[in-house]
Scaffold this active site. Structure first.
Site, mmCIF file in Angstrom:
data_model
loop_
_atom_site.group_PDB
_atom_site.id
_atom_site.type_symbol
_atom_site.label_atom_id
_atom_site.label_comp_id
_atom_site.label_asym_id
_atom_site.label_seq_id
_atom_site.Cartn_x
_atom_site.Cartn_y
_atom_site.Cartn_z
ATOM 1 N N VAL A 53 0.855 -1.184 0.000
ATOM 2 C CA VAL A 53 0.000 0.000 0.000
ATOM 3 C C VAL A 53 0.893 1.237 0.000
ATOM 4 O O VAL A 53 1.823 1.338 0.794
ATOM 5 C CB VAL A 53 -0.914 0.018 1.252
ATOM 6 C CG1 VAL A 53 -1.680 1.326 1.328
ATOM 7 C CG2 VAL A 53 -1.872 -1.162 1.246
ATOM 8 N N ALA A 98 4.457 4.139 2.896
ATOM 9 C CA ALA A 98 4.000 2.897 2.282
ATOM 10 C C ALA A 98 4.167 1.767 3.285
ATOM 11 O O ALA A 98 4.790 1.957 4.338
ATOM 12 C CB ALA A 98 4.809 2.616 1.016
ATOM 13 N N LYS A 99 3.617 0.637 2.998
ATOM 14 C CA LYS A 99 3.820 -0.536 3.845
ATOM 15 C C LYS A 99 3.446 -1.761 3.042
ATOM 16 O O LYS A 99 2.607 -1.678 2.129
ATOM 17 C CB LYS A 99 2.929 -0.456 5.097
ATOM 18 C CG LYS A 99 3.438 -1.299 6.252
ATOM 19 C CD LYS A 99 4.542 -0.584 7.013
ATOM 20 C CE LYS A 99 5.047 -1.386 8.177
ATOM 21 N NZ LYS A 99 5.992 -0.577 8.981
ATOM 22 N N GLY A 100 4.038 -2.890 3.410
ATOM 23 C CA GLY A 100 3.700 -4.116 2.716
ATOM 24 C C GLY A 100 3.666 -5.270 3.682
ATOM 25 O O GLY A 100 4.169 -5.165 4.807
ATOM 26 N N ASP A 139 10.662 -5.255 8.516
ATOM 27 C CA ASP A 139 9.696 -4.968 9.579
ATOM 28 C C ASP A 139 9.542 -6.282 10.355
ATOM 29 O O ASP A 139 10.393 -7.165 10.242
ATOM 30 C CB ASP A 139 8.378 -4.497 8.942
ATOM 31 C CG ASP A 139 7.441 -3.826 9.936
ATOM 32 O OD1 ASP A 139 7.686 -2.675 10.308
ATOM 33 O OD2 ASP A 139 6.460 -4.466 10.359
#
Ligand code: NAD
Length: 411
Positions: A53, A98-100, A139
């Site tokens: 995202v 953003a992040k995934g 992460d």
């Protein structure tokens, strides 16, 4: 996502922005969900789900971690991406958020299987990522090896080595010196500044640190190096408290953890119940383990004057209100644990220039950025008469909204 949106709504209200600005920032600019077919070591095939995202890229490319966890879902990834937008804007690094994530329990898969998952996920999201588009990082459940595989997979597609596509890489593959300790160092820079702001001399102050992993361990060490007496630390197995009035010998404690895997049984201290650490009689409390540990049930008993959030989201909204009523100063996660993203930014700058800095240079620049952000958040809090969390979020929202206004709306 509801919490993240509520914080945004409060910031928009404080800043006097219109509904359109809220709507623009409340939804991600771009998101993708991918299927990841995995051939298991026993020959069977399993299909996993992954997301990336990009919440916002008005101030620069997206930036944010990739999480491998069984609890990953699109809503969580959206919220984490939004918080990354605020963190990057607050620390004034030229990124959006953003992040995934991949829904997987990495402990149940072999290294070879995790490599295949990482490579297929990278390949599926590769049209979206890149040094100028979106730069993933490690992460929960991922590490520098994961980043090395991501970088390699992306580079194979590009036809040449692209070091700037991810950060948190091994030092031998374009990682930055000082990256591993950056989050802890940042927590301690802010903690020392906040203690002084409260009129407390760090060399006469006491602290308790929850969690003894990548963030908590360095935090305990750097606090002790600054003269703070670290009275208690914990991990998922239990807690240990210093004997007498002094602090724990953190160097000896680290050696004990290296040898045994836990802080429990440390001969230089006495056992303590894990939850009691949060209400210990200390000046500074650093929750550096998991989310939601300070809640309605225990926030009323916190005796520390200062809470510095090493972990993401350790304080629930109800606990925040209770702590504020009792005059406990809370330094929010988007400021306190931003050291990692700052040195990730330095890693990207170094990789794009193919010119690496010394550890001293990295640490000096990190210290500058952390202390300057602390001062800006404190000033915003005093200007608007709000707590540090609302001050930090509103400052960040202001910067992102300003970028939107200056760029204009296309078409
Ligand atoms: P980690 O897995 O390295 O360490 C977590 C530590 O917390 C371990 O010592 C574990 O035993 C302990 N722990 C788990 N549950 C606990 C409990 N109930 N009580 C006490 N201790 C408990 O993880 P980390 O990278 O140190 O991350 C910790 C937090 O900091 C997370 O919220 C993470 O999102 C956040 N964070 C990490 C970074 C980073 O650079 N690593 C950056 C920003 C934020």
């Amino acid at each position: 996502m509801a919490d993240a949106r509520a914080q945004l709504a409060a910031a928009v209200k404080l800043l006097g922005y219109d509904r359109g600005t809220y709507e623009l920032l409340a939804v991600p600019r771009r998101e993708v969900t991918v299927s990841i077919p995995l051939r298991r070591d026993d020959g069977t095939v399993e299909v996993l789900t992954g997301h990336r995202v990009q919440h916002n890229y008005s101030r620069g490319p997206g930036k944010g971690g990739v999480r491998f966890s069984p609890s990953v879902d699109l809503d969580e990834v959206r919220a984490l991406a939004m918080w990354m937008t605020w963190k990057c804007a607050l620390l004034d690094v030229p990124y959006g958020g953003a992040k995934g994530g991949v829904r997987i329990d990495p402990r149940r898969y072999s290294a070879a299987e995790l490599e295949r998952v990482t490579r297929r996920f990278t390949s599926e999201i590769s049209p979206l990522i890149g040094p100028a588009q979106d730069i993933p990082a490690p992460d929960v459940g991922t590490d520098e090896q994961t980043m090395a595989w991501m970088m390699d997979t992306y580079s194979v597609g590009a036809g040449h080595t692209v070091l700037g596509v991810v950060t948190g890489k091994p030092i031998s593959l374009g990682g930055s010196l000082g990256r591993a300790s950056a989050t802890s160092r940042g927590v301690v820079h802010v903690a020392l500044a906040a203690l002084r702001h409260l009129g407390l001399d760090p060399a006469r102050s006491t602290a308790a640190v929850q969690g003894f992993g990548k963030v908590g361990r360095g935090t305990a060490r750097f606090l002790a190096e600054a003269g703070v007496a670290v009275r208690a630390v914990s991990d998922q197995y239990g807690a240990v408290e210093a004997l007498g009035g002094s602090g724990l010998d953190v160097v000896a404690l680290e050696a004990h953890v290296d040898a045994t895997g836990s802080v429990t049984g440390f001969p230089g201290g006495v056992p303590l119940d894990g939850p009691e650490l949060l209400t210990a009689d200390v000046d500074l409390l650093v929750p550096a383990a998991v989310e939601g540990v300070l809640h309605e049930g225990n926030a009323g008993e916190v005796r520390a004057r200062l809470v510095v959030e090493g972990a993401n989201g350790p304080t629930t909204a109800a606990a925040d209100a209770l702590l504020a009523q009792r005059g406990v100063l809370v330094v929010p996660d988007i400021l306190a644990n931003a050291g990692g993203v700052i040195v990730s930014y330095f890693e990207w700058v170094q990789a794009n220039q193919a010119y690496w800095w010394s550890e001293d240079e990295v640490e000096a620049r990190l210290a500058d950025r952390m202390t300057s952000a602390w001062q800006q958040v404190l000033a915003q809090s005093q200007r608007h008469g709000v707590d540090l969390r609302a001050a930090a979020t509103s400052l960040a929202v202001q910067r992102v909204a300003q970028a939107h206004t200056q760029r204009g709306l296309y078409p």
